[in-house]
Design a protein around this motif. Structure first.
Motif, short mmCIF file in Angstrom:
data_model
loop_
_atom_site.label_atom_id
_atom_site.label_comp_id
_atom_site.label_asym_id
_atom_site.label_seq_id
_atom_site.Cartn_x
_atom_site.Cartn_y
_atom_site.Cartn_z
N GLU A 1 68.70 42.26 113.38
CA GLU A 1 69.01 40.92 113.87
C GLU A 1 69.88 41.01 115.11
OE1 GLU A 1 69.96 37.48 111.13
OE2 GLU A 1 71.94 37.79 112.04
N PHE B 1 57.58 37.44 119.20
CA PHE B 1 58.42 36.72 118.24
C PHE B 1 57.82 35.34 117.95
CE2 PHE B 1 61.37 39.72 120.14
CZ PHE B 1 62.05 40.21 119.02
N LYS C 1 60.97 30.04 114.51
CA LYS C 1 61.35 29.77 113.12
C LYS C 1 62.00 28.40 112.98
CE LYS C 1 62.59 30.66 108.79
NZ LYS C 1 61.62 30.74 107.68
N ASP D 1 61.57 34.83 114.65
CA ASP D 1 61.29 35.96 113.77
C ASP D 1 60.22 36.86 114.37
OD1 ASP D 1 63.14 35.24 111.88
OD2 ASP D 1 61.71 34.21 110.58
N LYS D 2 60.23 38.10 113.97
CA LYS D 2 59.27 39.08 114.48
C LYS D 2 57.84 38.68 114.14
CE LYS D 2 58.17 44.03 113.93
NZ LYS D 2 58.62 45.28 113.27
N ASP E 1 63.81 42.22 113.72
CA ASP E 1 63.16 41.29 112.80
C ASP E 1 63.48 39.84 113.14
OD1 ASP E 1 61.82 43.12 111.27
OD2 ASP E 1 63.44 43.36 109.81
N ARG E 2 64.65 39.64 113.74
CA ARG E 2 65.08 38.25 114.02
C ARG E 2 65.98 38.22 115.25
NH1 ARG E 2 66.88 34.19 109.32
NH2 ARG E 2 64.58 34.06 109.29
#
Length: 499
Positions: free
Chosen positions: A26, A176, A179, A190-191, A203-204
């Protein structure tokens, strides 16, 4: 058995080492404004918003990390006719939008339509091939198509926007996925695990807006955010003193200026505009707000020096209060006049202290009889609306950061007549200037000559007063790796990770 246990331990150690090397999944990115403007590429008007959008959506082409080369993206390759009026783009297959739609030529046509593609006709040859027939030659078309205006959106995104404009159907093809957007607080991406290219290492990503630069600096120093490109010159010393922060600056393609509403009196008088230009002491402003030139340089043209076509021999309006007073007298304002000055609605790299700069300019113009009232906007969005759309102001502090390395794009949007009401805040329109831009765009071998002549017209008419070219500055905490300062100010996070 012992050998199996040892092997298992080695595998665990290797896996742990790999996971540590990849680091945190993150990243918290600090934005230097109170919020983004939109999550739709065709609505973006500023680099704050671009920072989010460029990680969600993609265009047919993209610009290299150094900004100097155009590269394939959603188009694998392209061909042009000898006169550069007809182009064929071959689209990438097996690309999915974030909602599962399969990317095809239909998405390109609809995205170009809502993005305002105005250079010619776009037609579908088949699902993975499009033809663009231009009204006039445009050798730099692949560079132009890297502009966010022409990023490709899912059909559901365009349909959702046309229906209710509520940002729930936000689907691109980028690394990405959108979200959530909690206005004024955070934007979460988010990925995209189904990304067609090299997948993101994070991932974020959480974008956190800051309306006050001191709050942004505090968040960086305390670890509330990991990285920001919203650093202003007065905070460089504090960042350098921190042992946990890394700092970098590079030349960027940007331009800060003071724009006058050419549709209002007395700014419709060129002598008034020239008088104001002579009354500005740029050296004083550079020394005060850009660390004496360590964080930026004064501007004399509507183009940055690093951009192709810049006219290095263009004369500047040197600080000359006596000349300013004489011009005001000739214009019919011997005692000066009153007006309002609207500072930039947020701290930007080219405008590190909008209110401070506004007050310094107010003091300078007071010396020649021009009495300014500082009239700040309520927010960044309000500022953009007041200056670019409604044009409800007298004088304002604005800036421009290149979307592409094409000088035509850099000059056309903030200065052409057809951009009034969208990007041209001055309301100034000059047919010869517009014609020279079009000639430069269609005759690449003579483009430098045309750009030089256009800059001379700009200098004489002075619809805007060039102020600064800021150096691009970013700072991040130790452990953040893979971030590259892009000369166009793009925030590309696909290859970034946190240890």
């Amino acid at each position: 058995m012992k050998m199996k246990i040892c092997a298992f331990i080695i595998i665990c150690v290797l896996f742990y080492s790999y996971s540590y090397a990849q680091g945190s999944k993150e990243l918290k990115f600090g934005l230097g404004a109170d919020d983004i403007h939109s999550v739709y590429p065709w609505e973006s008007t500023d680099k704050i918003t671009d920072a989010v959008i460029i990680n969600i959506y993609e265009g047919l082409t993209s610009l290299s990390p150094k900004g100097s080369n155009v590269e394939p993206c959603l188009a694998e390759r392209w061909e042009a006719s000898k006169d550069f009026t007809e182009w064929t783009f071959y689209l990438r297959k097996n690309v999915k939008f974030h909602n599962g739609e399969t990317f095809t030529a239909d998405h390109v046509i609809e995205s170009f339509k809502i993005g305002g593609f105005q250079f010619g006709k776009v037609s579908k040859i088949d699902d993975y091939k499009i033809r663009i027939v231009l009204s006039e030659a445009k050798p730099a078309l692949p560079i132009t198509l890297a502009n966010l205006d022409y990023f490709i959106s899912a059909k559901a995104t365009i349909e959702g926007f046309n229906k209710d404009k509520i940002p729930t159907q936000v689907f691109g093809t980028g690394p990405f996925k959108f979200k959530s957007w909690e206005r004024g607080k955070r934007i979460v991406l988010d990925k995209n695990d189904a990304y067609w290219g090299e997948k993101a290492k994070l991932d974020r990503v959480i974008f956190i807006p800051f309306s006050e630069n001191e709050a942004l600096l505090k968040a960086l120093l305390t670890g509330a955010i990991d990285i920001t490109d919203g650093i202003v010159s007065q905070n460089i010393a504090a960042i350098r003193q921190s042992k946990s922060l890394l700092f970098k600056s590079e030349v960027s393609l940007n331009y800060a200026y003071m724009v006058m509403n050419n549709k209002r009196k007395p700014f419709d008088n060129v002598k008034v505009r020239q008088a104001i230009a002579y009354a500005i002491n740029k050296k004083e402003l550079i020394n005060k707000y850009f660390l004496g030139g360590q964080a930026g340089m004064s501007a004399k043209s509507c183009m940055p020096p690093a951009m192709f076509g810049f006219y290095k021999d263009l004369p500047d309006y040197e600080f000359n209060p006596a000349k300013a007073k004489q011009l005001l007298k000739e214009a019919g304002y011997p005692a000066g006049f009153q007006a309002s000055l609207t500072p930039a609605g947020a701290v930007r790299p080219y405008m590190p202290d909008p209110l401070g700069i506004a007050n310094s300019i107010k003091a300078q113009l007071k010396q020649v009889g021009i009495d300014l009232t500082i009239k700040p906007a309520k927010s960044w969005s309000d500022f953009l609306s007041i200056t670019l759309i409604k044009m409800d102001y007298d004088i304002a502090l604005l800036g421009w950061i290149a979307d592409t390395a094409d000088p035509y794009d850099f000059l056309h949007d903030p200065l052409s007549g057809e951009s009034i009401g969208k990007y041209n805040a001055s309301g100034w329109s000059n047919k010869e200037f517009d014609s020279l831009l079009n000639l430069a765009n269609s005759e690449p071998l003579r483009s430098v000559q045309y750009y030089h002549r256009a800059q001379l017209i700009f200098h004489d008419e002075v619809p805007q007063i060039p102020l600064f070219h800021a150096y691009q500055i970013a700072a991040w905490r130790e452990g953040v790796s893979g971030f590259i300062l892009h000369p166009l100010g793009y925030v590309i996070l696909k290859k970034v990770w946190v240890k």
